[in-house]
Design a protein around this motif. Structure first.
Motif, PDB file in Angstrom:
ATOM      1  N   ASP A 125      37.369  38.712  32.295  1.00 25.30           N
ATOM      2  CA  ASP A 125      36.194  39.393  32.840  1.00 25.30           C
ATOM      3  C   ASP A 125      34.938  38.926  32.098  1.00 25.30           C
ATOM      4  O   ASP A 125      34.631  39.410  31.021  1.00 25.30           O
ATOM      5  CB  ASP A 125      36.356  40.912  32.724  1.00 25.30           C
ATOM      6  N   GLU A 126      34.253  37.983  32.664  1.00 26.48           N
ATOM      7  CA  GLU A 126      33.046  37.406  32.064  1.00 26.48           C
ATOM      8  C   GLU A 126      33.256  37.069  30.587  1.00 26.48           C
ATOM      9  O   GLU A 126      32.549  37.587  29.719  1.00 26.48           O
ATOM     10  CB  GLU A 126      31.857  38.364  32.225  1.00 26.48           C
TER      11      GLU A 126
ATOM     12  N   SER B 121      34.477  43.182  38.378  1.00 22.54           N
ATOM     13  CA  SER B 121      35.292  43.750  37.297  1.00 22.54           C
ATOM     14  C   SER B 121      36.295  44.741  37.858  1.00 22.54           C
ATOM     15  O   SER B 121      37.462  44.761  37.442  1.00 22.54           O
ATOM     16  CB  SER B 121      34.406  44.475  36.279  1.00 22.54           C
TER      17      SER B 121
END
Ligand SMILES: Nc1ncnc2c1ncn2[C@@H]1O[C@H](COP(=O)(O)OP(=O)(O)O)[C@@H](O)[C@H]1O
Ligand SMILES: [Mg+2]
Lengths: 219, 240
Positions: free
Chosen positions: B161-162, B41
């Motif tokens: 991000d995910e 991240s």
């Protein structure tokens, strides 16, 4: 004990006019107070050290001294400093706004901090400048969170506004005292304005609930 | 093109990214994978300056965004980001979520921004949700709106991000399908993900991070079949 409301009936219109005075006074104080409180809260969360220090100092002064003292200082002492007398209502609004700014700035700061930091990041990632982000994204959510607290602050303002009777503003409280002086009846006028205050406070609470429900639409 | 040169990021004493260098070509799709806490991240967030690098340089199309002279807001307008937890604006309708930044930041008219937004909502299959508030949407729908919101700024680069980590399993596919659809549009994408099958299928290249180091940088077929490092092998054994 005999209560004789008929004797103060002729004074009723005089008393009722105080509602406008009290409401106007409260509204002005709240609008200026919350605006200034928002600015203070933004300073408190900024990284401008000297300004932040000033905001903290300001808050501690207004929270650390009696409101009636602040009122007296603004009304009776400012003529010595600035050279002319301000009207009682001006002094009252100034004092109450300054005082309420100190309290509400803490509430608003807490409200801002409680907004999910993802909101800030989303706005930043879209290239939204800080000022717009605060105005359009963060503050609306913060105010929604703290609406109940701000209503309580407004209710406190409404009730505390009776203090301006001490500097001669013809608000509800002062009018009750005037009628008492004329009729030599104390209970009756005080009870009448007591009921009026109570009804106004209840009305404000109700209005806040309606507002809150409308804001909840997005939940 | 994104060029990352000797990127270092520390939080206080904690060095989270250690001398990372790589390039992402225009139109390339890069999957960033690695164990939790490895700095994925943080690396992604350095690319749109949500985190300010401690050292090193990042260049986008030759412009050094890590330079103090660089206009961060301009950079971000061109780099969309999609978050794990969607981060939609809850007090705005879906349509207003999409039109807000194009209007206020890019200066588009309401009509123009609205047209772009409606097209994008159709693309992510949510036309009928335009006037809803985000709270009325499922997780998968929220994330598709979030993708559309980022795309509404018409960025050249998208960071994810995910994007599916906070979703119920049955909603993962609808979001991955939207992202897959973008892969062919020529937009440059960096995707942090734990969906290995997805990474393998969509990515042109896989970056494997571990402990703040960029341990592997390889095409997916090579990375998944013959990872060079022990750490990548161990990681793959656990997740595959
Ligand atoms: N804002 C922050 N302050 C301090 N430490 C942080 C911050 N953000 C991330 N970290 C730390 O940096 C490391 C890498 O975090 P992150 O990039 O989120 O990893 P990943 O996304 O790979 O799980 C972790 O040890 C995390 O605790
Ligand atoms: Mg992460």
């Amino acid at each position: 004990m005999n209560l004789d409301f008929s004797q103060i009936a002729p004074s009723l219109p005089f008393i009722l006019k105080g509602i406008i005075v009290t409401l106007q006074f409260t509204l002005l104080s709240a609008v200026f107070g919350f605006t200034l409180g928002t600015l203070l809260s933004l300073i408190k969360i900024s990284n401008l050290k000297p300004l932040r220090w000033f905001a903290e100092f300001y808050t501690s002064i207004f929270r650390g001294t009696p409101l009636i003292l602040q009122l007296a200082l603004v009304y009776f002492a400012t003529p010595q400093v600035i050279g002319y007398r301000i009207s009682p209502i001006e002094a009252g609004v100034i004092t109450f706004a300054l005082n309420s700014a100190a309290y509400s700035s803490e509430t608003i700061r807490a409200g801002i901090m409680a907004v999910d930091k993802g909101q800030r990041e989303a706005a930043m990632s879209l290239g939204v400048p800080y000022k717009l982000m605060m105005l359009d994204i963060i503050l609306p959510q913060a105010f929604k969170n703290i609406l109940p607290a701000l209503v309580n602050e407004s209710i406190a303002l409404l009730k505390d506004s009776a203090l301006v009777s001490t500097i001669g503003v013809l608000d509800l409280m002062r009018r009750a005292q005037v009628v008492a002086g004329q009729t030599f009846l104390y209970f009756e006028p005080l009870i009448v304005v007591g009921v009026i205050y109570y009804v106004m406070v209840m009305g404000l609470t109700q209005a806040a609930q309606v507002l809150e429900r409308r804001m909840r639409r997005s939940d | 093109m994104i060029r990352i040169e000797h990127l270092v990021k520390s939080f206080g004493d904690l060095e989270v990214l250690k001398d990372i260098s790589t390039d992402v070509a225009t139109g390339e799709v890069v999957a960033i994978i690695g164990p939790s806490g490895s700095g994925k991240s943080t690396m992604l967030r350095c690319i749109n300056l949500l985190e300010v690098p401690t050292a090193g340089q990042i260049l986008i199309d030759g412009i050094e965004i890590t330079s103090p002279k660089c206009d961060i807001l301009k950079v971000r307008q061109n780099v969309g980001m999609v978050f794990q937890h969607f981060n939609l604006f809850p007090h705005k309708t879906v349509l207003d979520n999409l039109t807000y930044a194009p209007m206020k930041v890019r200066g588009l008219s309401k009509a123009d921004a609205g047209k772009i937004a409606i097209d994008l909502l159709a693309k992510v299959g949510l036309s009928e949700k335009a006037d809803q508030y985000p709270s009325r949407l499922s997780g998968g729908q929220k994330q598709r709106v979030a993708i559309a919101r980022a795309l509404a700024m018409q960025p050249d680069i998208m960071l994810f991000d995910e994007p599916t980590s906070a979703l119920d399993p049955e909603m993962v596919k609808e979001v991955l399908d939207v992202i897959k659809g973008l892969a062919d549009t020529g937009i440059t994408m960096c995707i942090v993900t734990h969906e290995m099958g997805f990474a393998r299928e969509v990515a042109d290249r896989v970056l494997f991070l571990d402990g703040g180091y960029l341990v592997e940088d390889a095409p997916p077929d090579i990375f998944f079949s013959t990872p060079k490092s022990d750490r990548a092998q161990q990681f793959l054994e656990k997740v595959l």
